[in-house]
Every structure is written in C-alpha cells, then in structure tokens.
Scaffold this active site. Structure first.
Site, mmCIF file in Angstrom:
data_model
loop_
_atom_site.group_PDB
_atom_site.id
_atom_site.type_symbol
_atom_site.label_atom_id
_atom_site.label_comp_id
_atom_site.label_asym_id
_atom_site.label_seq_id
_atom_site.Cartn_x
_atom_site.Cartn_y
_atom_site.Cartn_z
ATOM 1 N N TYR A 183 38.653 -0.221 -27.263
ATOM 2 C CA TYR A 183 39.613 -0.272 -28.365
ATOM 3 C C TYR A 183 41.054 -0.409 -27.863
ATOM 4 C CZ TYR A 183 36.735 0.886 -32.471
ATOM 5 O OH TYR A 183 35.847 0.855 -33.514
ATOM 6 N N LYS A 209 25.890 2.652 -21.401
ATOM 7 C CA LYS A 209 25.127 1.433 -21.092
ATOM 8 C C LYS A 209 25.243 1.238 -19.582
ATOM 9 C CE LYS A 209 22.763 -2.255 -22.302
ATOM 10 N NZ LYS A 209 21.409 -2.210 -22.891
ATOM 11 N N ASP A 223 21.387 1.285 -26.682
ATOM 12 C CA ASP A 223 20.397 0.561 -27.491
ATOM 13 C C ASP A 223 19.227 1.480 -27.832
ATOM 14 O OD1 ASP A 223 19.797 0.540 -24.772
ATOM 15 O OD2 ASP A 223 18.987 -1.500 -24.749
ATOM 16 N N ASP A 266 31.729 4.663 -32.690
ATOM 17 C CA ASP A 266 32.032 4.021 -33.976
ATOM 18 C C ASP A 266 30.727 3.540 -34.612
ATOM 19 O OD1 ASP A 266 33.564 2.759 -36.036
ATOM 20 O OD2 ASP A 266 33.260 0.843 -35.001
ATOM 21 N N ASP A 274 28.251 5.508 -37.824
ATOM 22 C CA ASP A 274 27.883 4.853 -39.092
ATOM 23 C C ASP A 274 26.375 4.937 -39.294
ATOM 24 O OD1 ASP A 274 30.503 4.027 -39.627
ATOM 25 O OD2 ASP A 274 29.878 2.027 -40.271
HETATM 26 C C1 IPM Z 1 36.239 4.345 -38.046
HETATM 27 C C2 IPM Z 1 36.668 2.983 -38.500
HETATM 28 C C3 IPM Z 1 37.840 2.533 -37.633
HETATM 29 C C4 IPM Z 1 37.357 2.444 -36.202
HETATM 30 C C5 IPM Z 1 38.521 1.221 -38.062
HETATM 31 C C6 IPM Z 1 38.909 1.221 -39.517
HETATM 32 C C7 IPM Z 1 39.706 0.902 -37.198
HETATM 33 O O1 IPM Z 1 35.610 2.110 -38.443
HETATM 34 O O2 IPM Z 1 37.079 5.272 -38.064
HETATM 35 O O3 IPM Z 1 35.077 4.499 -37.684
HETATM 36 O O4 IPM Z 1 36.811 1.425 -35.787
HETATM 37 O O5 IPM Z 1 37.544 3.403 -35.471
HETATM 38 MG MG MG Z 2 33.727 3.030 -38.000
#
Ligand code: IPM
Ligand code: MG
Length: 363
Positions: free
Chosen positions: A143, A194, A226, A250, A254
């Site tokens: 990032y 990884k 993975d 990240d 999710d």
């Molecule tokens: C998160 C989001 C952010 C990230 C984006 C919006 C920059 O997806 O906080 O998980 O990638 O960190």
């Molecule tokens: Mg995110």
C-alpha cells in the site's frame, strides 16, 4: 480515569454520514448515563474533503484528528470521484490518516452473533461460535511501498508498478501486537504470508518466528495466503488470531466478514499511534446512500472498540455488544442481514432500537 474526551468525527461519504448519525445517538446515551463530556468535532474527509477544499484530507481535518483523543470514521469514496487523479481520490484520506497518525495495527474482529448464524452463506455448523480477530499491518507493505505509479516507456507503452516492502522493525512491532492480543484470547496465532514466492514475506515469516520466542505461551503457525483464503470457508473456526500484511489483511478481512452474515456488521480499530481510529470495515455503499437502508451496527460496534482501546473502558463495549445482540434477538434486521420471518428496519430505526437496549443496560 478521564471524564472528558475529544472525538474527531469524520463521517465521510456515501452511507458514512448516516451510520455516523446513529453512532452519535449511542455516544449521547453513554455521555449522559456515564456523566462524561464527549466533545465531537466533525470535519470532512474523502470526497467530502474534496468538495470542501479540493483535497481528500484537508489540513484542518488532519489537525483535528491529530489533536483528538480518538477518531471515528464513517466511510469514504464514491463513483463521482473515481476519475480523479490518484492523489485526490477519497481513499487517499484514509491512507493519509493511517500513516500520519502512525496507526500500524488494524484489529478487525469477525465474531458471529448467534441470531445471525442463518444469515451466513455458510452452513450453520461451520460458522456457529465463530470468533476470529484479523490483525492487519496498516502502514506498510504494498500500500505504501516505493517505487509506485504508472510510467510511459520510450515506445509509448505504459508500465504500472507497486512495491511490497517490509522492514524487520515493521514486522516485529505488528507481530508483538498479534501475540499480545492473542494472550487475551485463545492464544493461537496464524501468521499469513506468501513465503513460497515473495522474499519480503519470507522475511515476515522469519521475524514473526523470532518475536514468537518472547510469547511462548501462544501457539504460532504459518499459512500461505491462498491456503488461508480456502481454510476460511472450509473450516473458519480453526482460527483465533490471523496476523498478516496490509494487503492480505484487506482481502482476508472482507472474506472473514461475510462468514458473520454481512460486511455491515464488522467494526475495526486502528491503533499503534497516539490517537486511535475506529471505523466500520464496509465502504461507502453509494448505491444505498441516503436511503435509510444502511446497517449502522458496524459503526456502532466501532464506538464500543473506541471506548475499549482508546479510553480504556471495557464496559461500554460490552454494553454495546450486548445491545446489538438483544436487538438482533428481537428479530430486527437491516436489509443486508434480512432473512425470512424477521422484521426489516431502516438505519435510523436500528439506531433507535440500540439506544433503547443500551439505556436499559447502562446504570
Ligand atoms: C479497508 C478499505 C480500504 C483499504 C480502502 C477504502 C482504501 O478497503 O479499510 O479495508 O484498502 O484499506
Ligand atoms: Mg478493505
């Protein structure tokens, strides 16, 4: 213990302002019931920052965040800003806050509420009792690594570059956070990398192993990313703490969130610097913004995390979690967690139900 706190409120874009409004209701209850003074300083960030000043993270907003005891953030982003230069995109505000406030540790709990077991897309027996904490490194890795960008070569073709970088020190400090929080849980850390392909994450594995020597009461294992993605849907209850890099965290957070029924349920804490930042992990959901449809629970649970991690007060977090549980038990559901036989409610009504339950809990 302090009784007065300055909170920087950064509603941001999309559903951010709506869910922030519900968080404010919760703050008001805690303020009056606990005899606290909570000073809210609301400032624009993200697309709202762009609109107000031409920059996603206005100096004033950053200053307000820096001076606060804690930062509460809604969400940033939206299609109307997607064509802006990268440096002006709403997401830069988030990355700028994380790095300026030195918030290198991101804690993302994925815990399932019993009433939502059936809202998960996975089988009940796979997710029932699930309680995972993703510890994501937040100010390094791909990032932030240099060089980065898109360059045009002599022949006119273009090349895009991002760089995955971690210093030993960066890995060391996030590993300590991971082991530390594991000590207050089931004492089990899976470090995700990884290392079979990326040298940088080979170093990650090595340094995490070294730090582990100071935490021998915690069990450490290593997993490739993975495989981890696969294990999370195969048998997620094998995980307690997942310790990982910025980008893997990240993605995996999710994935972990959906095990709990909805991404609209997951709060987060970003810590490590002087001022902690608290935000739901969902985005700005522009498609449902302004329609009183968004789930405010992740934002409300983020308020709980703020009390726990920034104000060193465990109880408000417990009350909030228990109020959320009670409201879900009563059958109230926003659209994202709606299932048959339940009562569908809007953002504001959901906030009101939480306030009601909270008032009954706080003495
Ligand atoms: C998160 C989001 C952010 C990230 C984006 C919006 C920059 O997806 O906080 O998980 O990638 O960190
Ligand atoms: Mg995110």
């Amino acid at each position: 213990m302090k009784n007065e706190y300055n909170i920087a409120l950064l509603p941001g874009d999309g559903i951010g302002p709506e869910v922030s409004g519900e968080a404010v209701k919760v703050l008001k209850v805690l303020e009056s019931k606990l005899g606290l003074t909570l000073k809210l300083n609301e400032v624009p960030v993200g697309g709202a920052g762009d609109e107000a000043t031409g920059h996603p993270l206005p100096d004033d907003s950053l200053e307000t965040a820096r001076k606060a005891d804690a930062v509460l953030l809604g969400a940033v982003g939206g299609p109307q800003w997607e064509n802006l230069d990268f440096s002006l995109r709403p997401e830069r505000a988030l990355l700028g806050l994380r790095s300026s406030l030195k918030l290198y540790a991101n804690l993302r709990p994925a815990k399932i509420f019993p009433a939502l077991v059936e809202a998960s897309t996975l089988k009940q027996e796979v997710v029932e009792g699930l309680d995972i904490l993703v510890v994501r490194e937040l100010t390094g890795g791909i990032y932030f690594g240099e060089p980065r960008g898109v360059e045009t070569l002599a022949d006119g073709s273009r090349k895009g570059v991002n760089t995955l970088v971690y210093s030993e020190e960066e890995i060391d400090r996030i590993a300590r956070v991971g082991f530390d929080v594991a000590r207050k849980r089931k004492k089990n850390v899976v470090s995700v990398d990884k290392a079979n392909v990326l040298e940088c994450t080979g170093l990650w594995r090595e340094v995490v192993g070294k730090v582990h020597q100071d935490f021998q009461d915690v069990v450490l294992s290593n997993m490739y990313v993975d495989n981890c993605a696969m294990q999370l849907v195969r048998n997620p209850k094998q995980f307690d703490v997942i310790l990982t890099t910025n980008m893997f965290g990240d993605i995996l957070s999710d994935e972990a969130s959906m095990l709990t029924g909805s991404i609209g349920m997951l709060p987060s804490a970003s810590v490590g610097g002087e001022t902690g930042m608290y935000e739901p992990i969902h985005g700005s959901a522009p498609d449902i913004a302004g329609k009183n449809m968004a789930n405010p629970l992740a934002m409300i649970l983020s308020v709980g995390m703020m009390f726990k991690y920034s104000f060193d007060r465990e109880e408000p977090n417990e009350w909030i979690e228990s109020a959320v549980e009670a409201v879900l038990d009563r059958g109230c559901r926003t659209l994202d967690i709606m299932s048959k036989g339940m009562k569908e409610v809007g953002t504001r009504a959901m906030g009101d139900f939480i306030v009601q339950e909270l008032e009954a809990r706080v003495k």
